[in-house]
Design a protein around this motif. Sequence first.
Motif: not given
Length: 908
Positions: A411-412, A444, A447, A468, A472, A474, A758, A762
């Motif tokens: 995950d991010w 993300a 990327e 990325p 990180c 994909s 997500m 932020n």
Amino acid sequence: MPGLGASFGRGAATNYQQDLAHSDCILFMGSNMAEAHPVGFRWPMKAKEKGATLIHVDPRFSRTSALCDVFVGIRAGTDIAFLGGLIRHIIENGRWFKEYVLAYTNASTIIEEGYRDAEDLEGLFSGFHPETNSYDAADGHWEYEGEGKDAGPGPKKDRHGGRGVHGHAQQGNVEETHTPERDPTLQHPRCVFQLIRRHFARYTPELVARVCGCRPEEVVRVAELLCANSGRERTTALVYAVGWTQHTTGVQIIRCGGILQLLLGNVGRPGGGVMAMRGHSSIQGSTDVPTLYDLMPGYLPQPKADADHETLDAYVEHEAPSRGYWSNFRKFAVSLLKAWYGDAARPENDFRYDWLPRIDGDYSMLLTFDRMSRGEMKGYILMGMNPGGGGMNARLHRAGLRNLDWLVVADWFETESAVFWKDDPEAPPPSEIKTEVFFFPAAAAPEKDGTLTNTQRLLQWHNQAIDPPGDCRSDAWFVYNLGKRLKALYAGSTDPKDQPLLHLTWDYDFEGPHRLPDGAISRIEGEPDVARILQEINGHDLSDIDPRTGRPRLLPDFSALADDGSTACGCWIYSGVYPEPGRNRANERKRRHDPLSVEPDWGFAWPLNRRVLYNRASADPEGRPWSERKKLIWWDEAAGRWVGADEPDFEVTKPPGYRPGPDARGMDAIAGDAPFLFKPDGLGWLYAAGGVKDGPIPTHYEPVESPVGNLLYPRVTSDPLVRIPENPLNPVALAPTAEFPVVATTFRLTEHYLSGPMSRFNSWLNELQPEMFVELSPELAAERGIEHGGWLTVRSARGRIEARAMVTRRMRPLVVEGRVVHQVAIPFHWGFAGETVGGNANDLTSIVLDANVSMHEAKAFACEVGPGRLPGPRPGPTKRPVAWPTRDPVPDTPTAAQPEGGFAHGRE
């Protein structure tokens, strides 16, 4: 999927969002489109500018409501009652589109003698078996009169499947062995039209008002607006989202919407149809090329562990109807096996059908976590999911995660599912949790390359802009390299069980250096060429080598598929997206500015770039547009083909006057005036002889948790086929009880995303929506002593949360069965991980499963509210907000465009 599929033949949105601009009326139910799909909502606003009437029917007054001409508030979970009232009004007042209904629906089809309706059996349909809590369609005589009388020996077609099983069988594509008997006068007491009429006869405006909490005149007003804006010259669109799907009656709610649109003649026509607004940017794609346990690409059912699916021949015989487009089932299945197993899949070994895994039960997500919470699983991989925060009864989900030996999270950010072992305030100390968690930081969207398939079946390619950062990677990199390592680990094995892995097609390397858009070589080693994956999905002709590439020629579309092993195709419905080298249609961005905004050169819509499904119905039975104002495609006699603004969703050279012979099979069995080519009779189904498991006609049942009983069927409160796992972590308040008198529903905010993975990390979005809250009416707040802006608690049978009180007229008390019923609305974006934390709405919801797709019921459950806060320690943020590097305005930027958050972009 089954709700739309059983009605029309495919489980997908019929039209495209831009087409809403051409609607004369739009009914929003189960959707808050203005806030949940704000970009797409521009098209309803275009329609309103041109004079269209917008209607919103919902438990909560929202921004969508504020922008509509009519708002009707109803109790959560009573949508079928409201829709049934509309259907009754249309039929009893003769407002249905008679030419359309007679020609294009199964209204005239006669149902077997012996069928008994829920109206006859006090809430049950014929064929109910209480010992298994299931229906048998054959025992209940749900089928068409004349079907199966002389079917002879052979396997019985699976009309309804096992519980939780998807696939095309869920779309009502059942076998017809005879031409069904029909009564074009619609007077036969067992014809579909009369069955529908009798079924909804009790859904009067007065009864609907008593169930839903609205006023009788509101039901009539909405019905009249729909009728006035449907017909030859005008069309109405129906828009829904998860406010319909997330119910134990969700499939039947959608079925009810399909019946409504078929009666009004709005399916397959510009400005009409049913828009299924998906929950995020590629939910449609995740069922097309599925992440579901019982579904293979293109809606082919995953084989089951029984004799009906033992061999490829048995599988095809059992699943493939002989009439309609699904008669090509074997071509789709064989081409998929060739795509997966390549040269190892040959005719003499059944194309390695034996290598496909078999399912022996319901392994949907909710039941999987029920098993996990019991300690029946060892490991799990989570990619882009957050069940620890977003799963129904999230406490049970976190208990399941604590029972694992290992867990992988890609995950991010470190979501609730990644930090449950150390940051869950209700969990045991970390030293007592055995789960070993491996966190993989994910790339993300900018990327990585790839496609998204959105709510209107539109594939759109997104190009990688940059590499990325750091470690990180994909999702494609992770899966591809994991597969490579597993194949290397088992290399040389002669064990039969290892052969499917060893022979799996797994060659997606770049042919040269992977270059970024600026020409620089990517620093990421091992990234797969996602375009090659899309080409495999599109399909190849294995018998023809393309001299341009030295590889098998790309297929032009799915019409070229064969069942002899000469074609390979990873998902037949996507075939045509990459028809030749260098032409990725998902990456096309050409505008035509055509009057209907079809824009066929922008992306690629499955199937075959058709933007409006069933568009043969936009013309009358003779092939002429119903009106000049609403024309889309039509029959050109001189050219001998269907022409128009959209790609015909029909055999392009089949004339309107074509009539099949009694022994016709395949597409030869579909008449030239039968628009629904994925149904065996080519018709839209008002009555579903197959494809749904809990009844051929939608009927009102209460939610599993409801403060009131079922006014229509006092002996059958909720859907009798609902399943509730017997788990002490999942208590359910089955009967109306004074302990939980308030109806709760969940909703989405524009500023946050799903359970917050997500968005709550932020800083800018957290400034816009910084804290968990619950909406309630002034009347309920006064009764419970709750102050606006103060603290309140919400309690269900599963537990309690605290939140700020948003006392608002957006929620209002309803009068149901003569007494006041209150509702509260709870956003589902908060949890204990992120920059902002708060009470989790999903800690209140339950695990209950509908009969068709194992769907939960987050949109309607019972609770109680009170003032104050919960005792004990409270979680704090697990991530610090991004610091403001400067308070100075951005140079050369207007005041209105100045950002409201930090500028550091994650760097402090």
